[in-house]
Design an enzyme around this catalytic site. Sequence first.
Site, PDB file in Angstrom:
ATOM      1  N   ASP A   1       0.861  -1.173   0.000  1.00 40.00           N
ATOM      2  CA  ASP A   1       0.000   0.000   0.000  1.00 40.00           C
ATOM      3  C   ASP A   1       0.905   1.234   0.000  1.00 40.00           C
ATOM      4  OD1 ASP A   1      -2.153   1.666  -0.110  1.00 40.00           O
ATOM      5  OD2 ASP A   1      -3.234   0.755   1.539  1.00 40.00           O
TER       6      ASP A   1
HETATM    7  C1  BGC Z   1      -4.961   3.331  -0.083  1.00 35.44           C
HETATM    8  C2  BGC Z   1      -5.145   2.301  -1.172  1.00 35.44           C
HETATM    9  C3  BGC Z   1      -5.005   2.942  -2.521  1.00 35.44           C
HETATM   10  C4  BGC Z   1      -3.662   3.616  -2.590  1.00 35.44           C
HETATM   11  C5  BGC Z   1      -3.383   4.262  -3.939  1.00 35.44           C
HETATM   12  C6  BGC Z   1      -3.707   4.140  -0.284  1.00 35.44           C
HETATM   13  O1  BGC Z   1      -3.651   5.211   0.590  1.00 35.44           O
HETATM   14  O2  BGC Z   1      -4.951   2.677   1.172  1.00 35.44           O
HETATM   15  O3  BGC Z   1      -6.377   1.658  -1.031  1.00 35.44           O
HETATM   16  O4  BGC Z   1      -5.159   1.999  -3.529  1.00 35.44           O
HETATM   17  O5  BGC Z   1      -3.592   4.620  -1.604  1.00 35.44           O
HETATM   18  O6  BGC Z   1      -4.130   5.389  -4.134  1.00 35.44           O
END
Ligand code: BGC
Length: 747
Positions: A285
Amino acid sequence: MRHFRSFSILIFVALAISTSALGQSRKIEQRVDSLLKQMTLEEKIGQLTQYAGDNQATGPVNFKGDHLALIKSGKIGSMLSIMGTKYTRQYQEAAMQSRLKIPLLFGLDVIHGYKTTFPIPLAEAASWDIGLIERSARIAAIEASASGIHWTFAPMVDIGRDPRWGRVMEGAGEDPYLASRIAFARVRGFQGTGLGNLDSVMACAKHFTAYGAAVGGRDYNSVDMSLPQLWDIYLPPFKAAVDAGAATFMNSFNDLNGVPATGNHYLQREILKDRWNFQGFIVSDWGSIGEMVPHGYAADRKDAALKAILAGNDMDMESSAYRFALAELVNEKKVPMAVVDEAVRRILRKKFELGLFDDPFRYSDPEREGRELNNPEHRDFAREIARKSIVLLKNDKQTLPLSKNVRSIAFIGPNVKAERDNHGFWSVHLPNLDYDKFIVSQWEGVRSKVSGETKMVYAQGCDVDCRTTDGFAEAVEAAKLSDVVVLSVGERANMSGEAKSRSNIHLPGKQEELIKAVVATGKPVVVLINAGRPLVFDWTADNVPAIVYTWWLGTEAGNAIADVLFGDYNPSGKLPMTFPRSEGQIPIYYNHFNTGRPARDEDANNYVSAYIDLKNSPKFPFGFGLSYTDFKYADLKLDRSQIRPDGKIGVTFELTNTGKVAGEEVVQLYLHDRVGSLVRPVKELKDFQKVKLGPGETKRLSFTIDKEKLSFFNGDLQWVAEPGEFEIMIGSSSADIRLRDKFELVK
Ligand code: BGC
């Protein structure tokens, strides 16, 4: 003989297809092998590195300035949050100037639609319409792929048992069975008939795992959980995503029992890659590799890179940990080259499958983009799924549906004229699109539904935060002047979503006081609640005759709401999450254990498992939702009362629409395993059907029960069905069981 011939032809065709698929994947393996041989360590690490562009960022953005230079030197393998054929082409052109010309992957959070937005995922789950949910993901993929995107960071398949956690809006609710069916459908929808087709995008099951069980419902917080609970409740939707062929997984920010998911060997290598034989790749993530340092699991960024790659995390989103530390770790022999190669191989394989090596610009066709982003069928579909996602919570004295010829309506509240909010959190913001105009507001939807004679009066009452009562008098006046009042209240779209945990999930500010003031006029009142999570609104629930839960419904929100308000669509949604009476009951979910001292609501104070100041039961239970018609359940029949492990029980019953209008009912089948080697939930959803019946129509419905539905993960984490008695319950919600029987599993 003829039968035999056509059967042989069928087998021949099936074999030919699978042989050609096999041949195809062998060819890809050879191409990956030969490319890997030509790559320097730096280029390999480049493939494991992902950065964000500046179209849409969800965290601190690093190293923006030198992205193009890094791409040209093969040091970035994937970009996220860049969209549009024009932008993606520019980036891809830079990648084509790198030594090995390895194309970039473009990822984006396409969570509930792309240009055309659909209801937030939790709302779609309330439709319990698996085909429709798959179609929603399909259309999102058609639009996104036409706009240069190869990969969506969806579906989010985290189980949500805690409405304080703002990300419940992105998931399918609290139940592992419903959530697994939806996870499967969404992956299928995004990936279509397979990667490589121009209208498919790679799905990404996230966040692996247990992210939704954050202590206190506070986003990014720790998770402490028994392994049987992990396997029984939190993992099934992820397994369903693997079964559906999900190309990628994303790990999560939380630690699970002390080990951050990003550095968790058990989750990523033992479960996902080994036990489930997942062939795709795992992306971290946003910054989650680097965050193992503040977690206190890694000493510094280098240590974090070491732990992440060994644990099975393939791609580094925005931590720069692999970029700056992996080469050193390989040179110091702390990370074997084979481990790096495995991660690179998984990513390259997907690039080949997408056809990017054959034509890196195949997703960058502006003509297709223009066509698909303006496809009117997508808007029609948005309206269909939006109205099916609405849940009718209360309808006393048949307040709804309203007549289109009503003389006057007061339409009051902070969300009546909201525009952008209707898209909901996690909607894509395309450059050059005026989102405020590309939406049907609730006001517009109702206006275009009622007769030209109907007078509509608007009063805001207060804004969403509703700190003052200054606007109440105007709202009360508007109510007094009208035959009926519709009040649209709730959250702003950005009050739920990532980093949007709330400790207080009541209607914000003085909104409930606004409702009280309007109800005091004595006029018939309908309340619409817009929200990304279950809210608490006890006074409203007890005193307002009609309540419609509209969540956030997307581009066609206003029309869909008007369809339900005026009876052009008979509501059929059912809650995918339990609605508590108060935050003090959270976490609250229907599939709890019985305990040794089970309580009925009236039992409090009697040394049972209860509160002395509140009932145990929720305000609105899981699976609940009303219709403008009624359904009768009758004549349950089981074709046997004993089942062997390899056997099946056929279950049938009659469902009748006893009302005056056609409607759809979601019939729900629950089981209860009476005695287990681990205690079992009081009931567990094991099947459901959404059935449409005309007025007075009866249908005999059937379900089949087999060993799979009787099994659970025991203390040794084996998937077992234990002999003994099971109760079967069929009903209209988890708390409204209409038919019951029992049967026995024998050895
Ligand atoms: C979120 C994810 C997301 C990623 C990219 C993160 O902060 O937890 O779910 O896909 O950002 O935007």
